[in-house]
Design an enzyme around this catalytic site. Sequence first.
Site, mmCIF file in Angstrom:
data_model
loop_
_atom_site.group_PDB
_atom_site.id
_atom_site.type_symbol
_atom_site.label_atom_id
_atom_site.label_comp_id
_atom_site.label_asym_id
_atom_site.label_seq_id
_atom_site.Cartn_x
_atom_site.Cartn_y
_atom_site.Cartn_z
ATOM 1 N N GLU A 1 0.674 -1.065 -0.064
ATOM 2 C CA GLU A 1 0.048 0.010 -0.192
ATOM 3 C C GLU A 1 0.729 1.253 0.163
ATOM 4 O O GLU A 1 0.651 2.213 0.774
ATOM 5 C CB GLU A 1 -0.966 0.020 1.119
ATOM 6 C CG GLU A 1 -1.944 -1.494 1.177
ATOM 7 C CD GLU A 1 -2.921 -1.311 2.216
ATOM 8 O OE1 GLU A 1 -2.673 -0.401 3.300
ATOM 9 O OE2 GLU A 1 -3.717 -2.279 2.192
ATOM 10 N N ASN B 1 2.221 -5.170 -3.273
ATOM 11 C CA ASN B 1 0.557 -5.381 -2.836
ATOM 12 C C ASN B 1 0.021 -4.460 -2.595
ATOM 13 O O ASN B 1 0.330 -3.335 -1.922
ATOM 14 C CB ASN B 1 0.754 -6.461 -1.640
ATOM 15 C CG ASN B 1 -0.459 -7.092 -1.346
ATOM 16 O OD1 ASN B 1 -1.307 -7.674 -2.072
ATOM 17 N ND2 ASN B 1 -1.127 -6.865 -0.123
ATOM 18 N N HIS C 1 -10.450 -6.725 -2.196
ATOM 19 C CA HIS C 1 -11.256 -6.534 -1.129
ATOM 20 C C HIS C 1 -12.795 -5.779 -2.057
ATOM 21 O O HIS C 1 -12.808 -4.523 -2.114
ATOM 22 C CB HIS C 1 -11.130 -5.365 0.054
ATOM 23 C CG HIS C 1 -9.766 -6.183 0.708
ATOM 24 N ND1 HIS C 1 -10.187 -7.377 1.520
ATOM 25 C CD2 HIS C 1 -8.836 -5.730 0.884
ATOM 26 C CE1 HIS C 1 -9.018 -7.644 1.937
ATOM 27 N NE2 HIS C 1 -8.018 -6.544 1.763
ATOM 28 N N GLU D 1 -5.925 -10.836 -1.246
ATOM 29 C CA GLU D 1 -6.703 -10.891 -0.201
ATOM 30 C C GLU D 1 -8.304 -10.664 -0.466
ATOM 31 O O GLU D 1 -8.966 -9.855 -0.175
ATOM 32 C CB GLU D 1 -6.258 -9.471 0.628
ATOM 33 C CG GLU D 1 -4.837 -9.304 1.034
ATOM 34 C CD GLU D 1 -4.499 -7.941 1.771
ATOM 35 O OE1 GLU D 1 -5.416 -7.254 2.236
ATOM 36 O OE2 GLU D 1 -3.445 -7.861 1.796
ATOM 37 N N ASP E 1 -11.908 -10.915 -0.485
ATOM 38 C CA ASP E 1 -13.358 -10.995 -0.149
ATOM 39 C C ASP E 1 -14.399 -10.162 -0.721
ATOM 40 O O ASP E 1 -14.181 -9.361 -1.309
ATOM 41 C CB ASP E 1 -13.425 -10.648 1.410
ATOM 42 C CG ASP E 1 -12.455 -9.650 1.785
ATOM 43 O OD1 ASP E 1 -12.645 -8.484 1.048
ATOM 44 O OD2 ASP E 1 -11.974 -9.199 2.967
HETATM 45 C C1 XIL Z 1 -6.176 -6.444 8.321
HETATM 46 C C2 XIL Z 1 -6.408 -7.804 9.162
HETATM 47 O O1 XIL Z 1 -7.337 -8.696 8.596
HETATM 48 C C3 XIL Z 1 -7.006 -7.446 10.628
HETATM 49 O O2 XIL Z 1 -7.114 -8.279 11.329
HETATM 50 C C4 XIL Z 1 -6.039 -6.251 11.255
HETATM 51 O O3 XIL Z 1 -6.797 -5.507 12.243
HETATM 52 C C5 XIL Z 1 -5.787 -5.100 10.152
HETATM 53 O O4 XIL Z 1 -5.195 -5.584 9.034
HETATM 54 N N1 XIL Z 1 -5.074 -4.771 3.557
HETATM 55 C C6 XIL Z 1 -3.937 -5.629 4.160
HETATM 56 C C7 XIL Z 1 -4.094 -6.445 5.243
HETATM 57 O O5 XIL Z 1 -2.937 -5.752 3.484
HETATM 58 O O6 XIL Z 1 -2.757 -6.631 6.043
HETATM 59 C C8 XIL Z 1 -5.193 -6.056 6.203
HETATM 60 O O7 XIL Z 1 -5.320 -7.050 7.289
HETATM 61 C C9 XIL Z 1 -6.399 -5.865 5.358
HETATM 62 C C10 XIL Z 1 -6.215 -4.722 4.397
#
Ligand code: XIL
Length: 347
Positions: free
Chosen positions: A154, A195, A231, A260, A262
Amino acid sequence: MLGAVLTIGILFSSACREEEMTPCSIQDKRLVDGVDFYCGNVVDLNRMGANLDYARIVNTQFNSVTAENIMKPAFLHPSENLFHWTEADQLADYCASHSKRLHGHTLIWHQQLPPWMLNFRGDQTAWENMMREHIFQIVNHFKGKVSSWDVVNEAFNDDGTLRNSIWKKNLGSSYLEKAFQYAHEADPAAKLFYNDYSLVINPVKRKAVLSFLNSLKAKGVPIDGIGLQMHLFNGFPENVEISNAIDEVWKNDYLVHISELDISINPFSQALDKAPQEELVRQAEKYLYIFKTYDRIHASYKFGITIWGVGDRDSWIRYFYNRADFPLLFDDNYQPKRAYCKLIADL
Ligand code: XIL
């Protein structure tokens, strides 16, 4: 006659609907059997010890693992001269003994940093040494156990500029190439990823990231792939935006990791006590679209798809955004949802 036909038609279509509603069983088939790429999830060994259904899903359905939190800087590197390996080592042992690939997440980020790093004072050389030590120690520790790393997470804003993180403030924009170089020095065999989020929905950001990384690669910086966090929501981004983003990444010669995944069903934070059926149907279609779209890219670009959570009750979305949501493949009781059943049936 017409009445009889209509009755039969109605009976038949409701039987089909009924059949479609029947939950599948996770014993019938394994998700990984339907595809020729790695399928991963974030795995929590505490949950695994506490819940047999969780453990069974992780053991049978996935062959790649990411740590949701325990391999982030705040956990692995709590003070300047102290690394805390215990939980991450346990996860690495689990992966080794269960033939699962372990993906490292994440070395350099602006969040989940230990206070000592946030408060670190020193000139550019001191910052460079600190970053090098941080990366080198961690990657070296997991050499041979972690196959790949999200080296930088990020780093970009939505408008395509570089985020003004502590790394950028103290090291300038060259921190990214240095981070990749240090990780490569520590483990030349590890695949190294950049990422980020919104790389699908925001083409301005995606193009900025690609052009920045391309310029580093042209200088020989060892960057193997890009993690598209994904996401997503049921309604957006549109499917065509998803396939465009995937295609653009591999066409620029990067491994693609859907890192990641979802799919939220409640973008407007309505008060929901359960997931509406029609949203679960749309969610299942979206999951299938993503898996199929990913599957059709050339094998040499497929790093895998990682889902960000096992059961809906584990999802970060609920507590991070404080809303009811049901974004994963298994429900609160670790029973398969439509999305899982559709993947199993149609892949
Ligand atoms: C999130 C985790 O899922 C949570 O448990 C934590 O509180 C915060 O981080 N992008 C990312 C991940 O790269 O590391 C994040 O994970 C979600 C967003």
